[in-house]
Design a protein around this motif. Structure first.
Motif, PDB file in Angstrom:
ATOM      1  N   THR A   1       0.816  -1.223   0.000  1.00  0.00           N
ATOM      2  CA  THR A   1       0.000   0.000   0.000  1.00  0.00           C
ATOM      3  C   THR A   1       0.853   1.279   0.000  1.00  0.00           C
ATOM      4  N   VAL A   2       2.187   1.116   0.007  1.00  0.00           N
ATOM      5  CA  VAL A   2       3.053   2.307   0.016  1.00  0.00           C
ATOM      6  C   VAL A   2       3.154   2.857  -1.410  1.00  0.00           C
ATOM      7  N   GLU A   3       2.871   4.137  -1.559  1.00  0.00           N
ATOM      8  CA  GLU A   3       2.892   4.754  -2.881  1.00  0.00           C
ATOM      9  C   GLU A   3       4.329   5.087  -3.299  1.00  0.00           C
ATOM     10  N   ALA A   4       4.557   5.127  -4.595  1.00  0.00           N
ATOM     11  CA  ALA A   4       5.877   5.511  -5.113  1.00  0.00           C
ATOM     12  C   ALA A   4       6.070   7.015  -4.904  1.00  0.00           C
ATOM     13  N   PRO A   5       7.355   7.455  -4.749  1.00  0.00           N
ATOM     14  CA  PRO A   5       7.591   8.884  -4.513  1.00  0.00           C
ATOM     15  C   PRO A   5       6.973   9.762  -5.602  1.00  0.00           C
ATOM     16  N   GLU A   6       6.984   9.289  -6.863  1.00  0.00           N
ATOM     17  CA  GLU A   6       6.431  10.136  -7.932  1.00  0.00           C
ATOM     18  C   GLU A   6       4.910  10.299  -7.805  1.00  0.00           C
ATOM     19  N   VAL A   7       4.252   9.322  -7.161  1.00  0.00           N
ATOM     20  CA  VAL A   7       2.797   9.449  -6.971  1.00  0.00           C
ATOM     21  C   VAL A   7       2.504  10.517  -5.917  1.00  0.00           C
ATOM     22  N   ARG A   8       3.387  10.623  -4.935  1.00  0.00           N
ATOM     23  CA  ARG A   8       3.210  11.664  -3.909  1.00  0.00           C
ATOM     24  C   ARG A   8       3.280  13.051  -4.542  1.00  0.00           C
ATOM     25  N   SER A   9       4.280  13.273  -5.389  1.00  0.00           N
ATOM     26  CA  SER A   9       4.357  14.613  -5.992  1.00  0.00           C
ATOM     27  C   SER A   9       3.256  14.805  -7.030  1.00  0.00           C
ATOM     28  N   ALA A  10       2.830  13.700  -7.665  1.00  0.00           N
ATOM     29  CA  ALA A  10       1.718  13.811  -8.616  1.00  0.00           C
ATOM     30  C   ALA A  10       0.420  14.189  -7.898  1.00  0.00           C
ATOM     31  N   LEU A  11       0.305  13.775  -6.622  1.00  0.00           N
ATOM     32  CA  LEU A  11      -0.909  14.145  -5.868  1.00  0.00           C
ATOM     33  C   LEU A  11      -1.005  15.666  -5.747  1.00  0.00           C
ATOM     34  N   TRP A  12       0.139  16.290  -5.438  1.00  0.00           N
ATOM     35  CA  TRP A  12       0.117  17.752  -5.293  1.00  0.00           C
ATOM     36  C   TRP A  12      -0.291  18.397  -6.618  1.00  0.00           C
ATOM     37  N   SER A  13       0.300  17.936  -7.716  1.00  0.00           N
ATOM     38  CA  SER A  13      -0.020  18.515  -9.031  1.00  0.00           C
ATOM     39  C   SER A  13      -1.494  18.285  -9.370  1.00  0.00           C
ATOM     40  N   ALA A  14      -1.997  17.083  -9.049  1.00  0.00           N
ATOM     41  CA  ALA A  14      -3.403  16.778  -9.357  1.00  0.00           C
ATOM     42  C   ALA A  14      -4.332  17.704  -8.571  1.00  0.00           C
ATOM     43  N   LEU A  15      -3.979  17.944  -7.305  1.00  0.00           N
ATOM     44  CA  LEU A  15      -4.835  18.801  -6.483  1.00  0.00           C
ATOM     45  C   LEU A  15      -4.773  20.252  -6.954  1.00  0.00           C
ATOM     46  N   MET A  16      -3.591  20.684  -7.380  1.00  0.00           N
ATOM     47  CA  MET A  16      -3.472  22.046  -7.919  1.00  0.00           C
ATOM     48  C   MET A  16      -4.338  22.177  -9.178  1.00  0.00           C
ATOM     49  N   ALA A  17      -4.266  21.164 -10.039  1.00  0.00           N
ATOM     50  CA  ALA A  17      -5.032  21.230 -11.304  1.00  0.00           C
ATOM     51  C   ALA A  17      -6.531  21.132 -11.023  1.00  0.00           C
ATOM     52  N   ASP A  18      -6.924  20.169 -10.190  1.00  0.00           N
ATOM     53  CA  ASP A  18      -8.362  19.964  -9.951  1.00  0.00           C
ATOM     54  C   ASP A  18      -8.982  21.145  -9.204  1.00  0.00           C
ATOM     55  N   SER A  19      -8.222  21.758  -8.302  1.00  0.00           N
ATOM     56  CA  SER A  19      -8.792  22.870  -7.529  1.00  0.00           C
ATOM     57  C   SER A  19      -8.794  24.173  -8.321  1.00  0.00           C
ATOM     58  N   ALA A  20      -8.170  24.159  -9.499  1.00  0.00           N
ATOM     59  CA  ALA A  20      -8.152  25.386 -10.321  1.00  0.00           C
ATOM     60  C   ALA A  20      -9.352  25.438 -11.276  1.00  0.00           C
ATOM     61  N   ARG A  21     -10.207  24.403 -11.243  1.00  0.00           N
ATOM     62  CA  ARG A  21     -11.351  24.372 -12.187  1.00  0.00           C
ATOM     63  C   ARG A  21     -12.316  25.513 -11.921  1.00  0.00           C
TER      64      ARG A  21
END
Ligand SMILES: NC(=O)c1ccc[n+]([C@@H]2O[C@H](COP(=O)([O-])OP(=O)(O)OC[C@H]3O[C@@H](n4cnc5c(N)ncnc54)[C@H](OP(=O)(O)O)[C@@H]3O)[C@@H](O)[C@H]2O)c1
Length: 307
Positions: A287-307
């Motif tokens: 269940t441990v996420e890869a480091p790139e998924v952690r940084s992708a979460l931030w980018s996804a939240l920035m993109a989704d919250s900018a709608r």
């Protein structure tokens, strides 16, 4: 926490998340931990009209905080405010209608308010059985449990006083999931509410760690409340409720660790808590996420919250 017998019961999950778990863990609570005053401090609690959010508001009010209830349903919000005013008339209560899943409503709320904030509790959460989307086109679980709270925190950040506490009410359900950002709006696969819920709760725990890394001036904490008897457990998980209703915690027991974390920064920022103790973020291999998924979460939240 506790001795070997406690550790066996904790590993059983049931006798840890249930009411007996709370009673057992409570023996190790430091009695002085909540003997403090939050007079002069302002707390915002989302989803405050019932369950754990209501009990959190009650707990923070009892400690002397000024408490702003943020609720989506006007009638339930008014009912909650009236009950709290009757029970704790000395507390300064405020109530605002805010659907945290609506990015437009979150923006309007932040623009209309000015007060510095000491405590921000992200408690509002849903576990729907059918897919629905918000006006901004986000799947509702993702929007309610994660994107709206993310935007609210980012917009409020200039008003979060240094030392402010930001608490996320996650769930033990997140233990079952590895964070996935693939098709997070369920556009290309059948909707699964339990999976959507667990994924957002896992994401909240990762976001908590990211916030702690990015903002050393405030204290971030995520927690899970165990299993508490609240309206959403009854309606979203009727079979689970039928089997467990006699062993569920009260909403106040579920909210205890929220109030404890909100009252004062406990331990390092970015940690995960259960019953006033630090809890592991992973129990199941894989269940441990890869480091790139952690940084992708931030980018996804920035993109989704900018709608
Ligand atoms: N109870 C448990 O055993 C348990 C276990 C793990 C995690 N949790 C978490 O604890 C939190 C509180 O849940 P609860 O069990 O106390 O259930 P609850 O009594 O149903 O509370 C959920 C609250 O969230 C509010 N809410 C839902 N969507 C919202 C939105 N878009 N905007 C603003 N408010 C919204 C609800 O408002 P309405 O009144 O309008 O519906 C309600 O006040 C949730 O995040 C849940 O995932 C609970």
């Amino acid at each position: 926490m506790g001795g070997p017998f406690d550790r066996i019961l904790d590993r059983s999950i049931v006798f840890s998340f249930d009411r007996s778990g709370y009673t057992r863990h409570q023996r190790y609570f430091a009695p002085g931990d909540l003997q403090l005053s939050l007079a002069g401090q302002v707390a915002l609690v989302t989803g405050a009209s019932s369950g754990i959010g209501y009990a959190t508001a009650q707990g923070l009010g009892r400690l002397g905080a000024t408490v702003h209830l943020l609720s989506r349903d006007p009638a339930r919000a008014e009912g909650a405010l009236n009950r709290l005013r009757q029970e704790l008339p000395e507390v300064q209560w405020a109530s605002t209608i805010l659907d945290v899943s609506s990015l437009a409503a979150v923006r309007r709320y932040v623009e209309a308010s000015t007060e510095p904030i000491d405590i921000l509790v992200h408690n509002a959460g849903i576990l729907p059985d059918q897919r629905s989307t918000t006006a901004e086109g986000l799947e509702s679980t993702w929007a309610t449990n994660l994107v709206g709270p993310f935007l609210l925190t980012e917009l409020l950040r200039p008003r979060l006083r240094p030392g402010a506490r930001v608490i996320q009410v996650a769930s033990g359900g997140m233990y079952t999931r590895r964070l996935s950002l693939e098709d997070r709006n369920f556009e290309r696969r059948p909707f699964d509410g339990v999976l959507a819920y667990a994924n957002t709760k896992r994401a909240m725990v990762v976001l908590n760690e990211l916030w702690a890394e990015r903002d050393p001036q405030r204290s971030y904490a995520a927690m899970h409340p165990g299993w508490a008897d609240t309206p959403s457990v009854r309606s979203a998980l009727p079979r689970f409720y039928r089997v467990t209703k006699s062993i569920l915690r009260t909403p106040a027991e579920g909210a205890d660790t929220v109030v404890w974390l909100a009252a004062e920064a406990r331990g390092p920022s970015g940690r995960f808590w259960f019953d006033r103790s630090e809890a592991p973020t992973h129990l199941i291999p894989g269940t441990v996420e890869a480091p790139e998924v952690r940084s992708a979460l931030w980018s996804a939240l920035m993109a989704d919250s900018a709608r």
